[in-house]
Design a protein around this motif. Sequence first.
Motif, PDB file in Angstrom:
ATOM      1  N   LEU A 249     -15.218 -18.960  73.312  1.00  0.00           N
ATOM      2  CA  LEU A 249     -14.351 -19.451  74.388  1.00  0.00           C
ATOM      3  C   LEU A 249     -15.173 -20.073  75.510  1.00  0.00           C
ATOM      4  O   LEU A 249     -14.809 -21.135  76.038  1.00  0.00           O
ATOM      5  CB  LEU A 249     -13.482 -18.323  74.935  1.00  0.00           C
ATOM      6  N   ASP A 250     -16.275 -19.440  75.876  1.00  0.00           N
ATOM      7  CA  ASP A 250     -17.129 -19.958  76.940  1.00  0.00           C
ATOM      8  C   ASP A 250     -17.627 -21.361  76.587  1.00  0.00           C
ATOM      9  O   ASP A 250     -17.558 -22.277  77.400  1.00  0.00           O
ATOM     10  CB  ASP A 250     -18.305 -19.000  77.172  1.00  0.00           C
ATOM     11  N   ASN A 251     -18.098 -21.545  75.355  1.00  0.00           N
ATOM     12  CA  ASN A 251     -18.566 -22.868  74.921  1.00  0.00           C
ATOM     13  C   ASN A 251     -17.434 -23.885  74.946  1.00  0.00           C
ATOM     14  O   ASN A 251     -17.621 -25.016  75.402  1.00  0.00           O
ATOM     15  CB  ASN A 251     -19.162 -22.803  73.517  1.00  0.00           C
ATOM     16  N   ALA A 252     -16.284 -23.501  74.428  1.00  0.00           N
ATOM     17  CA  ALA A 252     -15.161 -24.440  74.379  1.00  0.00           C
ATOM     18  C   ALA A 252     -14.778 -24.896  75.787  1.00  0.00           C
ATOM     19  O   ALA A 252     -14.535 -26.084  76.020  1.00  0.00           O
ATOM     20  CB  ALA A 252     -13.965 -23.791  73.677  1.00  0.00           C
ATOM     21  N   ILE A 253     -14.754 -23.971  76.722  1.00  0.00           N
ATOM     22  CA  ILE A 253     -14.393 -24.321  78.101  1.00  0.00           C
ATOM     23  C   ILE A 253     -15.477 -25.182  78.745  1.00  0.00           C
ATOM     24  O   ILE A 253     -15.182 -26.165  79.418  1.00  0.00           O
ATOM     25  CB  ILE A 253     -14.112 -23.045  78.925  1.00  0.00           C
ATOM     26  N   LYS A 254     -16.729 -24.849  78.522  1.00  0.00           N
ATOM     27  CA  LYS A 254     -17.829 -25.616  79.117  1.00  0.00           C
ATOM     28  C   LYS A 254     -17.862 -27.066  78.651  1.00  0.00           C
ATOM     29  O   LYS A 254     -18.164 -27.964  79.421  1.00  0.00           O
ATOM     30  CB  LYS A 254     -19.180 -24.991  78.748  1.00  0.00           C
ATOM     31  N   TYR A 255     -17.576 -27.279  77.372  1.00  0.00           N
ATOM     32  CA  TYR A 255     -17.795 -28.600  76.802  1.00  0.00           C
ATOM     33  C   TYR A 255     -16.518 -29.402  76.574  1.00  0.00           C
ATOM     34  O   TYR A 255     -16.568 -30.474  75.975  1.00  0.00           O
ATOM     35  CB  TYR A 255     -18.614 -28.484  75.513  1.00  0.00           C
ATOM     36  N   THR A 256     -15.390 -28.900  77.045  1.00  0.00           N
ATOM     37  CA  THR A 256     -14.145 -29.639  76.936  1.00  0.00           C
ATOM     38  C   THR A 256     -13.764 -30.127  78.328  1.00  0.00           C
ATOM     39  O   THR A 256     -13.591 -29.320  79.239  1.00  0.00           O
ATOM     40  CB  THR A 256     -13.021 -28.755  76.350  1.00  0.00           C
ATOM     41  N   GLU A 257     -13.660 -31.423  78.487  1.00  0.00           N
ATOM     42  CA  GLU A 257     -13.362 -31.988  79.806  1.00  0.00           C
ATOM     43  C   GLU A 257     -11.877 -32.055  80.090  1.00  0.00           C
ATOM     44  O   GLU A 257     -11.450 -31.953  81.232  1.00  0.00           O
ATOM     45  CB  GLU A 257     -13.993 -33.371  79.937  1.00  0.00           C
ATOM     46  N   ARG A 258     -11.054 -32.234  79.051  1.00  0.00           N
ATOM     47  CA  ARG A 258      -9.610 -32.265  79.248  1.00  0.00           C
ATOM     48  C   ARG A 258      -8.938 -31.902  77.930  1.00  0.00           C
ATOM     49  O   ARG A 258      -9.513 -32.042  76.862  1.00  0.00           O
ATOM     50  CB  ARG A 258      -9.153 -33.631  79.741  1.00  0.00           C
ATOM     51  N   GLY A 259      -7.712 -31.435  78.055  1.00  0.00           N
ATOM     52  CA  GLY A 259      -6.943 -31.124  76.861  1.00  0.00           C
ATOM     53  C   GLY A 259      -6.722 -29.642  76.674  1.00  0.00           C
ATOM     54  O   GLY A 259      -6.525 -28.901  77.633  1.00  0.00           O
ATOM     55  N   THR A 260      -6.806 -29.223  75.431  1.00  0.00           N
ATOM     56  CA  THR A 260      -6.384 -27.879  75.040  1.00  0.00           C
ATOM     57  C   THR A 260      -7.451 -27.181  74.221  1.00  0.00           C
ATOM     58  O   THR A 260      -8.132 -27.803  73.413  1.00  0.00           O
ATOM     59  CB  THR A 260      -5.085 -27.968  74.198  1.00  0.00           C
ATOM     60  N   ILE A 261      -7.542 -25.888  74.438  1.00  0.00           N
ATOM     61  CA  ILE A 261      -8.343 -25.012  73.582  1.00  0.00           C
ATOM     62  C   ILE A 261      -7.351 -24.076  72.905  1.00  0.00           C
ATOM     63  O   ILE A 261      -6.623 -23.347  73.577  1.00  0.00           O
ATOM     64  CB  ILE A 261      -9.387 -24.223  74.391  1.00  0.00           C
TER      65      ILE A 261
ATOM     66  N   ASP B 169     -11.141 -26.968  70.056  1.00  0.00           N
ATOM     67  CA  ASP B 169     -11.052 -27.644  71.349  1.00  0.00           C
ATOM     68  C   ASP B 169     -10.827 -29.140  71.164  1.00  0.00           C
ATOM     69  O   ASP B 169     -10.910 -29.661  70.052  1.00  0.00           O
ATOM     70  CB  ASP B 169     -12.306 -27.380  72.195  1.00  0.00           C
ATOM     71  N   THR B 170     -10.531 -29.795  72.274  1.00  0.00           N
ATOM     72  CA  THR B 170     -10.340 -31.246  72.283  1.00  0.00           C
ATOM     73  C   THR B 170     -11.505 -31.919  73.001  1.00  0.00           C
ATOM     74  O   THR B 170     -11.332 -32.950  73.628  1.00  0.00           O
ATOM     75  CB  THR B 170      -8.999 -31.615  72.963  1.00  0.00           C
ATOM     76  N   GLY B 171     -12.667 -31.296  72.900  1.00  0.00           N
ATOM     77  CA  GLY B 171     -13.864 -31.804  73.556  1.00  0.00           C
ATOM     78  C   GLY B 171     -14.438 -33.027  72.867  1.00  0.00           C
ATOM     79  O   GLY B 171     -13.777 -33.656  72.028  1.00  0.00           O
ATOM     80  N   PRO B 172     -15.683 -33.361  73.201  1.00  0.00           N
ATOM     81  CA  PRO B 172     -16.298 -34.592  72.693  1.00  0.00           C
ATOM     82  C   PRO B 172     -16.681 -34.535  71.215  1.00  0.00           C
ATOM     83  O   PRO B 172     -17.044 -35.548  70.630  1.00  0.00           O
ATOM     84  CB  PRO B 172     -17.540 -34.746  73.570  1.00  0.00           C
ATOM     85  N   GLY B 173     -16.627 -33.359  70.611  1.00  0.00           N
ATOM     86  CA  GLY B 173     -17.071 -33.230  69.235  1.00  0.00           C
ATOM     87  C   GLY B 173     -18.588 -33.173  69.155  1.00  0.00           C
ATOM     88  O   GLY B 173     -19.283 -33.348  70.151  1.00  0.00           O
ATOM     89  N   ILE B 174     -19.076 -32.901  67.979  1.00  0.00           N
ATOM     90  CA  ILE B 174     -20.516 -32.743  67.755  1.00  0.00           C
ATOM     91  C   ILE B 174     -20.943 -33.759  66.707  1.00  0.00           C
ATOM     92  O   ILE B 174     -20.371 -33.797  65.609  1.00  0.00           O
ATOM     93  CB  ILE B 174     -20.846 -31.312  67.292  1.00  0.00           C
ATOM     94  N   PRO B 175     -21.940 -34.594  67.015  1.00  0.00           N
ATOM     95  CA  PRO B 175     -22.407 -35.566  66.030  1.00  0.00           C
ATOM     96  C   PRO B 175     -22.817 -34.890  64.718  1.00  0.00           C
ATOM     97  O   PRO B 175     -23.370 -33.779  64.725  1.00  0.00           O
ATOM     98  CB  PRO B 175     -23.613 -36.214  66.713  1.00  0.00           C
ATOM     99  N   LEU B 176     -22.549 -35.553  63.624  1.00  0.00           N
ATOM    100  CA  LEU B 176     -22.825 -35.015  62.292  1.00  0.00           C
ATOM    101  C   LEU B 176     -24.272 -34.550  62.153  1.00  0.00           C
ATOM    102  O   LEU B 176     -24.544 -33.487  61.592  1.00  0.00           O
ATOM    103  CB  LEU B 176     -22.488 -36.067  61.235  1.00  0.00           C
ATOM    104  N   GLU B 177     -25.213 -35.320  62.693  1.00  0.00           N
ATOM    105  CA  GLU B 177     -26.632 -34.958  62.542  1.00  0.00           C
ATOM    106  C   GLU B 177     -27.002 -33.692  63.310  1.00  0.00           C
ATOM    107  O   GLU B 177     -27.990 -33.031  62.982  1.00  0.00           O
ATOM    108  CB  GLU B 177     -27.547 -36.114  62.948  1.00  0.00           C
ATOM    109  N   ASP B 178     -26.222 -33.325  64.321  1.00  0.00           N
ATOM    110  CA  ASP B 178     -26.500 -32.108  65.096  1.00  0.00           C
ATOM    111  C   ASP B 178     -25.808 -30.872  64.532  1.00  0.00           C
ATOM    112  O   ASP B 178     -26.212 -29.746  64.833  1.00  0.00           O
ATOM    113  CB  ASP B 178     -26.049 -32.297  66.552  1.00  0.00           C
ATOM    114  N   GLN B 179     -24.780 -31.048  63.747  1.00  0.00           N
ATOM    115  CA  GLN B 179     -23.980 -29.913  63.282  1.00  0.00           C
ATOM    116  C   GLN B 179     -24.767 -28.841  62.535  1.00  0.00           C
ATOM    117  O   GLN B 179     -24.546 -27.647  62.779  1.00  0.00           O
ATOM    118  CB  GLN B 179     -22.797 -30.409  62.445  1.00  0.00           C
ATOM    119  N   PRO B 180     -25.709 -29.192  61.654  1.00  0.00           N
ATOM    120  CA  PRO B 180     -26.446 -28.132  60.947  1.00  0.00           C
ATOM    121  C   PRO B 180     -27.309 -27.260  61.875  1.00  0.00           C
ATOM    122  O   PRO B 180     -27.689 -26.162  61.515  1.00  0.00           O
ATOM    123  CB  PRO B 180     -27.341 -28.888  59.960  1.00  0.00           C
TER     124      PRO B 180
END
Length: 179
Positions: free
Chosen positions: A82-94, A111-122
Amino acid sequence: IRDQAERLQALVDDLLSLAELERPEAALRRERFDLRELIARQVGLFAAAAERGGLKLVLEGEGPVEANADRARLEQVIANLLDNAIKYTERGTISVRAGSDESRVWCEVEDTGPGIPLEDQPRVFERFYRVDKARSRDKGGTGLGLSIVKHIVALHGGEVSLRSEPGAGSAFRIEIPRA
């Protein structure tokens, strides 16, 4: 000075948690409880932070989700997600969901945040790894939260997964054995 002292204290606390989880003799204090009730309590604790950020934080679904797990450690997992979702979501819903099947219980934080680039996900579950280093510094945190989540879930014999698309948000899902 106070802010930096608090940041250092958080880092020390997270490092101690991680060290405890990585010990070969790390143990769980399993008990039966309603996972949805635990999640509802954490959602309540994070509601004000979400509201301050202009976010909607919702717990979806109804009915109990019976778990046999370490309550305190799962509280830490849900709090970190939850802490991460709130920190990295600028608008919308968690959105937070929980459920179970014959063999597993699960929880998902989306979350409705910026998402994570594919290369960073692993790498997002690695210690100190941050996708957006400049933004992470501004938002605080230690870079250990998802690593702690991974270790707690693994200690339960479970798995954590990520679904994310840049520009379309992220969903972190934990699954642990029912028994």
